[in-house]
Design a protein around this motif. Structure first.
Motif, mmCIF file in Angstrom:
data_model
loop_
_atom_site.group_PDB
_atom_site.id
_atom_site.type_symbol
_atom_site.label_atom_id
_atom_site.label_comp_id
_atom_site.label_asym_id
_atom_site.label_seq_id
_atom_site.Cartn_x
_atom_site.Cartn_y
_atom_site.Cartn_z
ATOM 1 N N UNK A 150 -7.697 -10.971 3.528
ATOM 2 C CA UNK A 150 -7.556 -9.779 2.225
ATOM 3 C C UNK A 150 -6.706 -8.862 2.758
ATOM 4 N N UNK A 151 -5.901 -8.670 3.455
ATOM 5 C CA UNK A 151 -4.914 -8.291 3.656
ATOM 6 C C UNK A 151 -5.461 -6.918 4.406
ATOM 7 N N UNK A 152 -4.835 -5.557 4.231
ATOM 8 C CA UNK A 152 -5.007 -4.374 4.415
ATOM 9 C C UNK A 152 -4.864 -3.627 3.560
ATOM 10 N N UNK A 153 -5.632 -2.489 3.689
ATOM 11 C CA UNK A 153 -6.748 -1.647 2.443
ATOM 12 C C UNK A 153 -5.850 -0.350 3.028
ATOM 13 N N UNK A 154 -5.451 0.609 1.971
ATOM 14 C CA UNK A 154 -4.476 1.595 1.961
ATOM 15 C C UNK A 154 -4.429 2.045 0.430
ATOM 16 N N UNK A 155 -3.995 3.531 0.707
ATOM 17 C CA UNK A 155 -4.315 4.694 -0.464
ATOM 18 C C UNK A 155 -3.599 4.536 -1.841
ATOM 19 N N UNK A 156 -3.823 3.783 -2.853
ATOM 20 C CA UNK A 156 -3.152 4.355 -3.951
ATOM 21 C C UNK A 156 -3.387 5.375 -4.897
ATOM 22 N N UNK A 157 -2.553 6.287 -5.369
ATOM 23 C CA UNK A 157 -3.329 7.363 -5.984
ATOM 24 C C UNK A 157 -2.563 8.023 -7.113
ATOM 25 N N UNK A 158 -3.000 8.904 -8.095
ATOM 26 C CA UNK A 158 -1.726 9.587 -9.631
ATOM 27 C C UNK A 158 -0.582 10.530 -8.510
ATOM 28 N N UNK A 159 -1.639 10.981 -7.597
ATOM 29 C CA UNK A 159 -0.599 12.395 -7.820
ATOM 30 C C UNK A 159 -0.111 12.578 -6.212
ATOM 31 N N UNK A 160 0.917 11.944 -5.555
ATOM 32 C CA UNK A 160 1.568 12.250 -5.058
ATOM 33 C C UNK A 160 0.676 11.364 -3.513
ATOM 34 N N UNK A 161 1.469 11.028 -1.893
ATOM 35 C CA UNK A 161 1.211 10.325 -1.187
ATOM 36 C C UNK A 161 -0.251 10.771 -0.438
ATOM 37 N N UNK A 162 -0.221 10.119 0.469
ATOM 38 C CA UNK A 162 -1.687 10.556 1.374
ATOM 39 C C UNK A 162 -0.946 10.348 2.497
ATOM 40 N N UNK A 163 -0.026 11.839 2.991
ATOM 41 C CA UNK A 163 0.748 11.465 4.496
ATOM 42 C C UNK A 163 -0.120 11.995 5.238
ATOM 43 N N UNK A 164 -0.925 13.086 5.702
ATOM 44 C CA UNK A 164 -1.821 13.048 6.397
ATOM 45 C C UNK A 164 -3.691 13.230 5.557
#
Length: 331
Positions: free
Chosen positions: A152-166
């Motif tokens: 099922x791979x790796x899970x990461x964040x996707x968002x409406x406004x801007x990256x989650x850099x930190x």
């Protein structure tokens, strides 16, 4: 009202499946058994393709004596609802996230620990060895026997406004997570506001900005069409939670040793193909995201690892969990 609908759906499914069970249990009427296999993913998903490979392999190995009928796309309910149907014997099999299994068989919680696995090779070395076998068979205590793990791979964040850099970028953001306490704790520890929600409700929730984002793997991000509204994908790869193919023990115990062997072998064979389907779909998915102008960011993972350490430390207070985690770290 929602509870009533859920109960009615279970009742209808139970009546329908029991009727079918009555048919195939009589050799005078039919010479094969049909296994109802329900899951929540669309038919374009690589996990569904893996299930199709299992369906084909089982038919060939059993000479048609065991056949799988697949109900995809949440037709028979959510992951939890279908697991409950397995427990009462209304449905034979399902595919769920290991996170969903942890609500029934606690040892599966280990697989949701953020940054537990070094990479996919390490993960499958664990899952296809003694540790994985113990987890799969341990579910039998809760009437849910695991047959194999799917990528099922790796899970990461996707968002409406801007990256989650930190982790700081998660502050004030409502992030949809699975209905799993560890997933909730992870997002909250990182500084976000975890919002458990059914997967089928997420697209609309994103459109209406009920939530600010979610977290998932590439194929799920693409096949769900969430990329149409979320244009920022941060590949922090915070967890590698596998999928589990599960058979209810009420159905499993009706099979002969020969039939159990056919089913287990078919499941094992499908794992090899499902991994290939997954890799192909990830590559295709990244190409789709690029064409859709979804922006990709690869952050420094160390701040995320540090922020989520309390989850690992808390779990290690349980001697049984500590033993499994130590075994995983030492492999």
């Amino acid at each position: 009202m929602q509870v009533y609908k859920s109960l009615m759906r279970k009742l209808v499914v139970t009546i329908g499946v029991l009727a079918c069970l009555g048919l195939y249990s009589c050799s005078e009427i039919t010479d094969h058994k049909t296994l109802f296999f329900a899951h929540s993913l669309p038919i374009t998903h690589p996990v569904h393709k893996g299930i199709l490979a299992m369906q084909e392999a089982l038919y060939e190995k059993s000479g048609g004596k065991l056949q799988i009928k697949i109900f995809p796309d949440g037709q028979l309910g959510t992951e939890r609802e279908v697991l409950e149907l397995l427990q009462i014997g209304s449905v034979a099999m399902t595919k769920v996230s290991a996170a969903s299994m942890s609500s029934f068989s606690p040892e599966y919680r280990v697989l949701g620990v953020p940054y537990l696995f070094r990479d996919s090779e390490h993960m499958f070395g664990v899952l296809e060895g003694p540790i994985g076998k113990e987890l799969l068979e341990g579910g039998s205590e809760y009437l849910l026997r695991g047959l194999c793990f799917y990528d099922a791979g790796s899970r990461s964040f996707y968002t409406l406004d801007g990256f989650i850099k930190t982790p700081e970028d998660l502050k004030g953001k409502k992030i949809r997570v699975m209905n799993d306490q560890m997933a909730v704790n992870m997002v909250n520890d990182l500084g976000g506001s975890a919002t458990p929600m059914a997967y089928g409700e997420l697209y609309t929730a994103l459109q209406q900005r009920v939530v600010d984002g979610a977290e998932n793997n590439v194929p799920s991000f693409v096949t769900s069409n969430h990329y149409e509204v979320c244009k920022f994908y941060t590949l922090d790869q915070h967890s590698m939670v596998p999928d589990v193919v599960v058979v209810g023990t009420k159905f499993w115990d009706t099979l002969s040793d020969l039939e159990k062997g056919w089913l287990q072998d078919a499941a094992d064979d499908s794992v090899k193909k499902q991994k290939i389907y997954w890799q192909e779909t990830v590559k295709e998915g990244m190409e789709i995201l690029e064409k859709a102008n979804v922006q990709i960011y690869n952050p420094d993972k160390s701040p995320f690892v540090e922020k989520t350490k309390p989850i690992l430390e808390e779990l290690m207070q349980d001697p049984k969990m500590k033993k499994i985690i130590d075994q995983i770290n030492n492999q």
